[in-house]
Enzyme design. Sequence first.
Site, PDB file in Angstrom:
ATOM      1  N   ASP B  52       0.726  -1.310   0.029  1.00 17.47           N
ATOM      2  CA  ASP B  52      -0.215  -0.136   0.069  1.00 17.47           C
ATOM      3  C   ASP B  52       0.834   1.261   0.030  1.00 17.47           C
ATOM      4  O   ASP B  52       2.090   1.203   0.211  1.00 17.47           O
ATOM      5  CB  ASP B  52      -1.004   0.040   1.306  1.00 17.47           C
ATOM      6  CG  ASP B  52      -1.966  -0.976   1.278  1.00 17.47           C
ATOM      7  OD1 ASP B  52      -2.109  -1.611   0.197  1.00 17.47           O
ATOM      8  OD2 ASP B  52      -2.239  -1.429   2.511  1.00 17.47           O
ATOM      9  N   TYR B 110       5.249 -10.188   7.152  1.00 18.79           N
ATOM     10  CA  TYR B 110       5.253  -8.590   7.473  1.00 18.79           C
ATOM     11  C   TYR B 110       5.400  -8.250   8.713  1.00 18.79           C
ATOM     12  O   TYR B 110       5.394  -8.947   9.892  1.00 18.79           O
ATOM     13  CB  TYR B 110       4.008  -8.093   7.362  1.00 18.79           C
ATOM     14  CG  TYR B 110       3.518  -8.071   5.874  1.00 18.79           C
ATOM     15  CD1 TYR B 110       3.692  -6.726   5.186  1.00 18.79           C
ATOM     16  CD2 TYR B 110       2.841  -9.095   5.246  1.00 18.79           C
ATOM     17  CE1 TYR B 110       3.387  -6.548   3.768  1.00 18.79           C
ATOM     18  CE2 TYR B 110       2.733  -8.909   3.587  1.00 18.79           C
ATOM     19  CZ  TYR B 110       2.909  -7.633   3.303  1.00 18.79           C
ATOM     20  OH  TYR B 110       2.527  -7.591   1.648  1.00 18.79           O
TER      21      TYR B 110
END
Lengths: 259, 259
Positions: B52, B110
């Site tokens: 993102d 992540y």
Amino acid sequence: MRNLFMKVNYDGTHYDGFQTQPKGNTIQDQLEKAIHHLTGEGLKITASGRTDAGVHAYGQPFNFLTSSRIPIERWCLALNTRLPQDIVVTEACEVPLSFHSRRGAKRKTYRYLINGNRFPDPFQRRWQYHHPVALNIPAMEQGLAHVIGTHDFTSFASRRSTKTSHVRTIFETHMEVDRSMCRPGSSDQGVIHTYITGSGFLQHMVRIIMGTLINVGEGKCQADDVAHILAACDRAAAGPTAIAKGLALWNVEYGETEK
Amino acid sequence: MRNLFMKVNYDGTHYDGFQTQPKGNTIQDQLEKAIHHLTGEGLKITASGRTDAGVHAYGQPFNFLTSSRIPIERWCLALNTRLPQDIVVTEACEVPLSFHSRRGAKRKTYRYLINGNRFPDPFQRRWQYHHPVALNIPAMEQGLAHVIGTHDFTSFASRRSTKTSHVRTIFETHMEVDRSMCRPGSSDQGVIHTYITGSGFLQHMVRIIMGTLINVGEGKCQADDVAHILAACDRAAAGPTAIAKGLALWNVEYGETEK
């Protein structure tokens, strides 16, 4: 009147150093502007010392006299909401009126970061000097040891220094290598952290020591040459002034009685 | 034709995410521009997945087919000199023509950073979510454990997700607290590092998991509520989407045979 003592962290990347100067955008200007916004007072702050353009600080001490009655526990947040995001006040306390941030400082420690990995780190690049060529770190440590003690540091001072004495004392030095970001199997050397603690520092002193140590690390001179360079009392004998961004004021200590 | 596989680190602060989009300034655009500048080829790269806007990456894998004969050991430096300083290619190797960065990815990790100290860190602020209010970290760890396993993650996916299946597998999770930058004697909580490893992730999935865990940490819900939220298969049941800047793609693993 109250004498307030504070500590400030700053990313110096976008500033012309700590101390107010004509046409400069400095950390001092930003702090005094925030205090003025908060209290209406157009006062001057005193720091433990200045830092050059592009140099950073963790816990740079400063103090000022104020007639404001704002409770001490509210100051950090009140100033931080009025400061840019790259300047953060982290501590505030009231000290005796006689306390002076520069004159009271007993020991100062600077840190210099050299990223010896093959590629720069996009996250830490603003405070690391990227030097991908192999450095002889044990030789650098041996060279660094020569600056410990009380010496005339003329060789390691800017020619623009206006100080009457260039005698300073280095109490201790320390080098360590952080290999946490090295790529497995690579020739990455890690990030070299150098800490130098002394009674006080001349203009560019840590940066010229580092520039000289990098010469040692590259094999351009020997570790023991640092002793000869020191004895020469001649700026021309030392290495280049290492880039500002690798340097940060790391810690300042005061005597027990002062604070 | 050669199939080149590379890894890239990027500070996503100033980019509109990884993947090319209309009127966007993306990491993919910058990489393709640098390759075009180097080889003259107007090619498309394939990454392990998109990130993102504002999200960072350590070692984001990507590959592309090229007819360039530039030796493999020259690519990193050649691209880095053509890339902005916040994007750094760190590895390059040649892989079989069948290799595909997205389809071949077996495990992705992540990392999310929460700075729980009272004041933000001016040096790390671009990749830390600053949350100075006390968090119940053991409760957050307990809540996090509920996402391990194979589940329908509809509750933790953006409503804009266009995937036909929301079933994903989380292999492992890990939280640790770095207290190295805490001020002595303060109420600083340290920097909370959360790692989540899975087969693949839906849009906003890690950020919604983190937003939900922050609710747990603040006492707005209980650790075991995470299991009920998961079972609800309803985005409205989960917490907010945590701010992008705290998130970084941390690691992507491929099977031994692929690469």
